[in-house]
Design a protein around this motif. Structure first.
Motif, mmCIF file in Angstrom:
data_model
loop_
_atom_site.group_PDB
_atom_site.id
_atom_site.type_symbol
_atom_site.label_atom_id
_atom_site.label_comp_id
_atom_site.label_asym_id
_atom_site.label_seq_id
_atom_site.Cartn_x
_atom_site.Cartn_y
_atom_site.Cartn_z
ATOM 1 N N ASN A 100 -34.372 19.504 -33.389
ATOM 2 C CA ASN A 100 -33.925 20.048 -34.679
ATOM 3 C C ASN A 100 -33.505 21.504 -34.563
ATOM 4 O O ASN A 100 -34.131 22.281 -33.843
ATOM 5 C CB ASN A 100 -35.038 19.966 -35.722
ATOM 6 N N ILE A 101 -32.442 21.852 -35.302
ATOM 7 C CA ILE A 101 -32.019 23.242 -35.418
ATOM 8 C C ILE A 101 -31.748 23.559 -36.881
ATOM 9 O O ILE A 101 -31.537 22.662 -37.689
ATOM 10 C CB ILE A 101 -30.758 23.549 -34.576
ATOM 11 N N GLY A 102 -31.753 24.869 -37.204
ATOM 12 C CA GLY A 102 -31.442 25.295 -38.560
ATOM 13 C C GLY A 102 -29.965 25.644 -38.676
ATOM 14 O O GLY A 102 -29.097 24.879 -38.261
ATOM 15 N N GLY A 103 -29.676 26.822 -39.199
ATOM 16 C CA GLY A 103 -28.296 27.220 -39.441
ATOM 17 C C GLY A 103 -27.663 27.986 -38.298
ATOM 18 O O GLY A 103 -27.966 27.761 -37.121
ATOM 19 N N PRO A 104 -26.781 28.950 -38.622
ATOM 20 C CA PRO A 104 -25.985 29.663 -37.618
ATOM 21 C C PRO A 104 -26.794 30.382 -36.554
ATOM 22 O O PRO A 104 -26.378 30.447 -35.398
ATOM 23 C CB PRO A 104 -25.190 30.671 -38.468
ATOM 24 N N THR A 105 -27.955 30.932 -36.920
ATOM 25 C CA THR A 105 -28.768 31.634 -35.928
ATOM 26 C C THR A 105 -29.211 30.692 -34.823
ATOM 27 O O THR A 105 -29.141 31.020 -33.632
ATOM 28 C CB THR A 105 -30.002 32.272 -36.590
ATOM 29 N N ASP A 106 -29.670 29.514 -35.192
ATOM 30 C CA ASP A 106 -30.098 28.526 -34.202
ATOM 31 C C ASP A 106 -28.928 28.031 -33.361
ATOM 32 O O ASP A 106 -29.094 27.728 -32.171
ATOM 33 C CB ASP A 106 -30.773 27.333 -34.885
ATOM 34 N N ALA A 225 -21.889 34.473 -44.714
ATOM 35 C CA ALA A 225 -23.060 35.312 -44.981
ATOM 36 C C ALA A 225 -23.673 35.804 -43.683
ATOM 37 O O ALA A 225 -24.071 36.967 -43.561
ATOM 38 C CB ALA A 225 -24.087 34.519 -45.790
ATOM 39 N N PHE A 226 -23.740 34.923 -42.704
ATOM 40 C CA PHE A 226 -24.329 35.271 -41.414
ATOM 41 C C PHE A 226 -23.544 36.376 -40.705
ATOM 42 O O PHE A 226 -24.109 37.227 -40.024
ATOM 43 C CB PHE A 226 -24.394 34.015 -40.540
ATOM 44 N N GLU A 227 -22.235 36.367 -40.886
ATOM 45 C CA GLU A 227 -21.377 37.346 -40.199
ATOM 46 C C GLU A 227 -21.186 38.639 -40.988
ATOM 47 O O GLU A 227 -20.666 39.619 -40.456
ATOM 48 C CB GLU A 227 -20.015 36.706 -39.909
ATOM 49 N N ILE A 387 -23.773 24.716 -55.736
ATOM 50 C CA ILE A 387 -23.663 26.071 -55.196
ATOM 51 C C ILE A 387 -24.181 25.989 -53.770
ATOM 52 O O ILE A 387 -25.263 25.455 -53.525
ATOM 53 C CB ILE A 387 -24.503 27.066 -56.015
ATOM 54 N N GLY A 388 -23.406 26.487 -52.820
ATOM 55 C CA GLY A 388 -23.779 26.359 -51.417
ATOM 56 C C GLY A 388 -25.015 27.166 -51.039
ATOM 57 O O GLY A 388 -25.302 28.207 -51.628
ATOM 58 N N TRP A 389 -25.734 26.654 -50.062
ATOM 59 C CA TRP A 389 -26.887 27.385 -49.514
ATOM 60 C C TRP A 389 -26.380 28.386 -48.479
ATOM 61 O O TRP A 389 -25.836 28.003 -47.448
ATOM 62 C CB TRP A 389 -27.845 26.421 -48.831
ATOM 63 N N VAL A 390 -26.583 29.657 -48.750
ATOM 64 C CA VAL A 390 -26.223 30.681 -47.757
ATOM 65 C C VAL A 390 -27.442 31.459 -47.280
ATOM 66 O O VAL A 390 -27.339 32.303 -46.402
ATOM 67 C CB VAL A 390 -25.164 31.673 -48.309
ATOM 68 N N PHE A 391 -28.606 31.171 -47.860
ATOM 69 C CA PHE A 391 -29.778 31.993 -47.504
ATOM 70 C C PHE A 391 -30.190 31.819 -46.051
ATOM 71 O O PHE A 391 -30.867 32.685 -45.486
ATOM 72 C CB PHE A 391 -30.957 31.739 -48.453
ATOM 73 N N MET A 392 -29.755 30.717 -45.404
ATOM 74 C CA MET A 392 -30.047 30.555 -43.989
ATOM 75 C C MET A 392 -29.181 31.480 -43.140
ATOM 76 O O MET A 392 -29.372 31.586 -41.927
ATOM 77 C CB MET A 392 -29.869 29.099 -43.583
ATOM 78 N N GLY A 393 -28.224 32.150 -43.794
ATOM 79 C CA GLY A 393 -27.398 33.130 -43.104
ATOM 80 C C GLY A 393 -27.791 34.561 -43.410
ATOM 81 O O GLY A 393 -27.138 35.512 -42.962
ATOM 82 N N TYR A 394 -28.862 34.751 -44.195
ATOM 83 C CA TYR A 394 -29.364 36.113 -44.445
ATOM 84 C C TYR A 394 -29.868 36.725 -43.123
ATOM 85 O O TYR A 394 -30.275 35.995 -42.216
ATOM 86 C CB TYR A 394 -30.552 36.084 -45.408
ATOM 87 N N PRO A 395 -29.908 38.056 -43.042
ATOM 88 C CA PRO A 395 -30.553 38.675 -41.873
ATOM 89 C C PRO A 395 -32.001 38.207 -41.760
ATOM 90 O O PRO A 395 -32.647 37.885 -42.765
ATOM 91 C CB PRO A 395 -30.482 40.174 -42.194
ATOM 92 N N ALA A 396 -32.498 38.169 -40.548
ATOM 93 C CA ALA A 396 -33.848 37.667 -40.296
ATOM 94 C C ALA A 396 -34.878 38.377 -41.169
ATOM 95 O O ALA A 396 -34.937 39.621 -41.194
ATOM 96 C CB ALA A 396 -34.203 37.849 -38.820
ATOM 97 N N ASN A 397 -35.664 37.589 -41.901
ATOM 98 C CA ASN A 397 -36.768 38.071 -42.757
ATOM 99 C C ASN A 397 -36.318 38.874 -43.971
ATOM 100 O O ASN A 397 -37.165 39.303 -44.763
ATOM 101 C CB ASN A 397 -37.772 38.907 -41.939
ATOM 102 N N TRP A 398 -35.016 39.082 -44.120
ATOM 103 C CA TRP A 398 -34.520 39.915 -45.221
ATOM 104 C C TRP A 398 -34.831 39.306 -46.584
ATOM 105 O O TRP A 398 -35.271 39.996 -47.505
ATOM 106 C CB TRP A 398 -33.018 40.129 -45.059
#
Length: 434
Positions: A100-106, A225-227, A387-398
């Motif tokens: 399993n992986i999450g979003g862009p960071t993974d 969001a991640f970028e 509404i799309g989920w973008v919180f997985m693209g927030y900076p780590a722990n932000w």
């Protein structure tokens, strides 16, 4: 004695040479993960403890229909750190075929191990937007587990008694009018308050609530969001108004109210009319009041004036990945299994009835979804009212440690809204600059 030593020495040399030659004969080849003749073994390392037993049962079902495939499942979750366990698994050399992986960071962290699943049947059937977080350079590097969605879960019986038609709540103004009516009739409805806002849980405010108002800034795209190097909080005032509405009409004090109190002690017992939560609370509510869970709950949108006021945030919590460093046959069979799970008639029935997932794929009969919250989430998704989920693209722990914690300060009157907005913007920029 000497002749015996010479014989042993010669035997050792011959044995060593034979081993080296055998090794050379196999050099550059990768031994397939097979046992018992042509059987292919798929090792799956996954995190979702909630469906562990059901997943193991469907693996057995698949094995029976495909005698050449053996599936081993290891589940790590429920309080354990899946990410750390997965890294340890790879470091030991015991790499799973499916994980399993999450979003862009993974995707970035695991890119060297991610097979391209673009040509899979499951990728072709995935609902629009569900692959955004795992698509890179036009390659699909993961397949959605399911969809989850959240909004304002409400008690239909309380609404009916108050004379409120939920179908009339289509924007912020009509939501505020409904809240006013509920507040005025608290006593006769037996309510402690209209809402239960669990501001102690920074994931509720800093991730989920904020996502509804930050997502529009990035067109609902998690990769954008991640970028992003900066954040403007274009809909920050709308977010403030939504927080204020809940806080003003909530059981107090909100900063010490947690998830368990919100869902189990207050909503499931009819002491509040609405809570901001998602379809995952169905089981908790059913454990306390099955009649309420099955027949007396609905979900309202989170209105974002100027963007969408009749939509719910829907997203994918986790993805399946296939290890591209495995034998070609293992990769092929891994993809076939995931395709079967999400696109075959037998697999789709399991996904809905046994896993109780909200499907992230086309071709499902929403009427078969068992609980009303999940059914409504799927209907919102199919209609495109999301509404799309973008919180997985927030900076780590932000989201939790910065924004969620700052919202607590605002609700405790330790800082103004303007102050926490500026501080949280700076924290985003600093994190992206590292």
């Amino acid at each position: 004695m000497r002749s015996k030593k010479v014989f042993l020495g010669l035997f050792s040399i011959v044995f060593l040479v034979s081993v080296i030659l055998a090794g050379c004969g196999n050099a550059g080849s990768s031994e397939p993960e097979k046992s018992d003749g042509d059987q292919v073994t798929l090792d799956i390392f996954q995190f979702k403890v909630e469906f562990k037993d059901q997943f193991e049962a469907v693996a057995k079902q698949y094995e029976e229909a495909n005698p050449g495939v053996k599936i081993n499942i290891q589940t790590v979750g429920g309080g354990e750190d899946y990410g750390a366990a997965l890294r340890s698994k790879f470091a030991s050399g015991d790499e799973p075929a499916i994980f399993n992986i999450g979003g862009p960071t993974d995707v970035i962290d695991w890119e060297d191990s991610l097979a391209d699943l673009s040509s899979s049947k499951a990728a072709d059937a995935a609902l629009e937007g569900t692959l955004d977080g795992v698509t890179k350079d036009e390659q699909v590097l993961g397949l959605p587990f399911n969809q989850e969605g959240y909004g304002l879960i409400y008690n239909t019986e309380i609404f009916e008694k108050a004379g409120i038609n939920p179908a009339d709540i289509k924007d912020m103004a009509s939501l505020e009018a409904a809240v006013k009516t509920l507040d005025e009739k608290k006593s006769e409805l037996g309510l402690e308050a209209v809402f239960a806002l669990p501001a102690k849980e920074t994931w509720v405010t800093g991730l989920h609530l904020s996502n509804a108002f930050i997502s529009p800034e990035f067109d609902g795209n998690v990769t954008s969001a991640f970028e992003a190097k900066t954040i403007d909080f274009k809909y920050g005032e709308a977010m403030k108004n939504f927080i204020d509405l809940q806080s003003k009409h909530s059981v107090q004090p909100v900063v010490s109210l947690d998830y368990s109190q919100q869902v189990e002690e207050l909503f499931s017992t009819g002491k509040v009319a609405m809570i901001q939560q998602g379809n995952w609370v169905y089981g908790s509510i059913a454990g306390i009041d099955e009649e309420l869970a099955n027949n007396k709950v609905g979900i309202l949108p989170i209105p974002v004036p100027g963007y969408k006021e009749n939509a719910v945030p829907v997203g994918v919590p986790m993805y399946w990945a296939v290890n591209k460093n495995k034998d070609e046959k293992v990769i092929e069979e891994s993809t076939k299994f995931l395709d079967w799970l999400y696109t075959s008639d037998e697999g789709k029935e399991v996904v809905i009835k046994d896993f109780k997932f909200v499907p992230a794929y086309e071709g499902y009969d929403a009427s078969l979804i068992s609980d009303p919250l999940s059914k409504q989430i799927y209907e919102y998704a199919e209609a495109g009212n999301t509404i799309g989920w973008v919180f997985m693209g927030y900076p780590a722990n932000w989201g939790q440690d910065k924004l969620g914690a700052n919202i607590q300060k605002y609700l405790s009157e330790e800082a103004t809204w303007e102050e926490i907005m500026e501080e949280t913007k700076s924290a985003w920029e600093e994190s992206r600059a590292e």
